[in-house]
Design an enzyme around this catalytic site. Structure first.
Site, PDB file in Angstrom:
ATOM      1  N   ASP A  67       0.807  -1.218   0.000  1.00  0.00           N
ATOM      2  CA  ASP A  67       0.000   0.000   0.000  1.00  0.00           C
ATOM      3  C   ASP A  67       0.840   1.269   0.000  1.00  0.00           C
ATOM      4  O   ASP A  67       2.056   1.235   0.232  1.00  0.00           O
ATOM      5  CB  ASP A  67      -0.959   0.005   1.207  1.00  0.00           C
ATOM      6  CG  ASP A  67      -0.338  -0.604   2.466  1.00  0.00           C
ATOM      7  OD1 ASP A  67       0.894  -0.518   2.612  1.00  0.00           O
ATOM      8  OD2 ASP A  67      -1.082  -1.160   3.280  1.00  0.00           O
ATOM      9  N   HIS A 137      -7.292  -5.319  10.051  1.00  0.00           N
ATOM     10  CA  HIS A 137      -7.019  -5.041   8.636  1.00  0.00           C
ATOM     11  C   HIS A 137      -5.746  -5.743   8.176  1.00  0.00           C
ATOM     12  O   HIS A 137      -4.829  -5.990   8.961  1.00  0.00           O
ATOM     13  CB  HIS A 137      -7.007  -3.533   8.322  1.00  0.00           C
ATOM     14  CG  HIS A 137      -5.832  -2.758   8.832  1.00  0.00           C
ATOM     15  ND1 HIS A 137      -5.923  -1.444   9.253  1.00  0.00           N
ATOM     16  CD2 HIS A 137      -4.518  -3.077   8.964  1.00  0.00           C
ATOM     17  CE1 HIS A 137      -4.731  -1.006   9.607  1.00  0.00           C
ATOM     18  NE2 HIS A 137      -3.869  -1.980   9.446  1.00  0.00           N
ATOM     19  N   GLU A 142      -9.789  -2.279   5.287  1.00  0.00           N
ATOM     20  CA  GLU A 142     -10.417  -2.040   6.580  1.00  0.00           C
ATOM     21  C   GLU A 142     -11.641  -2.945   6.768  1.00  0.00           C
ATOM     22  O   GLU A 142     -12.157  -3.502   5.785  1.00  0.00           O
ATOM     23  CB  GLU A 142     -10.832  -0.564   6.664  1.00  0.00           C
ATOM     24  CG  GLU A 142      -9.667   0.418   6.549  1.00  0.00           C
ATOM     25  CD  GLU A 142      -8.809   0.510   7.807  1.00  0.00           C
ATOM     26  OE1 GLU A 142      -8.685  -0.481   8.553  1.00  0.00           O
ATOM     27  OE2 GLU A 142      -8.245   1.597   8.046  1.00  0.00           O
TER      28      GLU A 142
HETATM   29  C1  F6R Z   1       1.465  -1.882   6.139  1.00  0.00           C
HETATM   30  C2  F6R Z   1       0.112  -2.405   6.191  1.00  0.00           C
HETATM   31  C3  F6R Z   1      -0.656  -2.535   7.464  1.00  0.00           C
HETATM   32  C4  F6R Z   1       0.205  -2.887   8.679  1.00  0.00           C
HETATM   33  C5  F6R Z   1      -0.650  -2.907   9.941  1.00  0.00           C
HETATM   34  C6  F6R Z   1       0.175  -3.157  11.178  1.00  0.00           C
HETATM   35  O1  F6R Z   1       1.962  -1.850   4.817  1.00  0.00           O
HETATM   36  O2  F6R Z   1      -0.415  -2.709   5.160  1.00  0.00           O
HETATM   37  O3  F6R Z   1      -1.655  -3.512   7.306  1.00  0.00           O
HETATM   38  O4  F6R Z   1       0.809  -4.126   8.477  1.00  0.00           O
HETATM   39  O5  F6R Z   1      -1.311  -1.674  10.088  1.00  0.00           O
HETATM   40  O6  F6R Z   1       1.028  -2.059  11.380  1.00  0.00           O
HETATM   41  P1  F6R Z   1       2.192  -2.097  12.468  1.00  0.00           P
HETATM   42  O7  F6R Z   1       3.154  -3.138  12.001  1.00  0.00           O
HETATM   43  O8  F6R Z   1       2.804  -0.727  12.424  1.00  0.00           O
HETATM   44  O9  F6R Z   1       1.556  -2.441  13.759  1.00  0.00           O
END
Ligand code: F6R
Length: 247
Positions: A67, A137, A142
């Site tokens: 993303d 997610h 979402e």
């Molecule tokens: C990142 C992504 C998100 C994260 C998720 C967890 O490219 O697509 O799905 O993997 O928000 O984020 P962290 O690792 O910062 O807790």
């Protein structure tokens, strides 16, 4: 769904890197799906160390990021282009043309989504690395996103913007929209590696293991995938009932 329990973040990062290193050594042209955020940072450090100290080369590797925020130029320190460059790409020998990240600045965002999905279809992702949001997610899909969605423009929920505010000056500064690989795009990957670390993720991980499959909890789609490995640490597993699971 195979679950690997590890003691902590460092062990999770090492195990995840080992899975990728094995594929990178095995395959003539591996295609790896990558994530940003706090979770995979340690894994990137391990991969960089394998490159610098053990001669692991990424010359033949192609990557696809999940993303990118809409409206942040690649040079913005909070863009995922910048994150990937600083955290990983500038430390290894991957050719620039092998790196793919959605263009959140495209004039025609719908066209960009179509272009990105077509590239994924052409190259075919061998291993997709995922983190998990506190709301379940994956990518920026979402709760409520259709399991049939391919790469698309998404509006981030208030909770996701709050969770990511730690990287910005304020929650208000977090972009409201992003381009994300869809759930159907993720599910096309041959193998999926989901990483989870820390108490912050314990509820989401427990909900994933409850086995209920619903679009209200995007990660639950992974129960439909034939080859998913979850590497989670003790804190992330602290609310999960692991009976009957492969550990
Ligand atoms: C990142 C992504 C998100 C994260 C998720 C967890 O490219 O697509 O799905 O993997 O928000 O984020 P962290 O690792 O910062 O807790």
């Amino acid at each position: 769904m195979k679950i690997i329990r590890v003691p902590d973040y460092e062990a999770m990062s090492k195990q995840a890197a080992d899975v990728l290193i094995k594929r990178i050594k095995e395959l003539p042209a591996p295609v790896i799906g990558l994530a940003t955020g706090s979770t995979p940072k340690g894994m990137y450090e391990q991969l960089i160390s394998a490159h610098q100290n053990e001669g692991l080369s990424f010359r033949h590797v192609t990557t696809f990021n999940l993303d990118e925020y809409i409206g942040l130029p690649p040079s913005d320190p909070n863009s995922y282009h910048s994150f990937m460059q600083e955290t990983f790409f500038r430390h290894i020998d991957i050719p620039l043309e092998n790196i793919h990240i959605p263009n959140g600045e495209a004039a025609l965002l719908e066209n960009e989504c179509t272009r990105y999905e077509a590239l994924i279809d052409k190259k075919e992702i061998d291993v997709q690395v995922l983190g998990i949001g506190e709301n379940g997610h994956i990518g920026f899909n979402e709760p409520g996103t259709s399991f049939d969605q391919i790469t698309h423009v998404t509006t981030l929920t208030h909770s996701t913007r709050q969770a990511n505010a730690r990287f910005f000056q304020s929650a208000e500064a977090v972009p409201k929209q992003a381009i994300t690989m869809g759930i159907a795009s993720i599910m096309k990957s041959r193998k999926i590696l989901l990483l989870a670390s820390g108490l912050r993720k314990a509820e989401a991980v427990a909900r994933l293991f409850s086995g209920n499959i619903s679009e209200d909890f995007p990660a639950s789609v992974l129960h439909h995938h034939p080859c998913v490995t979850i590497i989670a640490d003790n804190e992330a597993l602290s609310l999960s009932n692991m009976k009957g699971r492969t550990i």
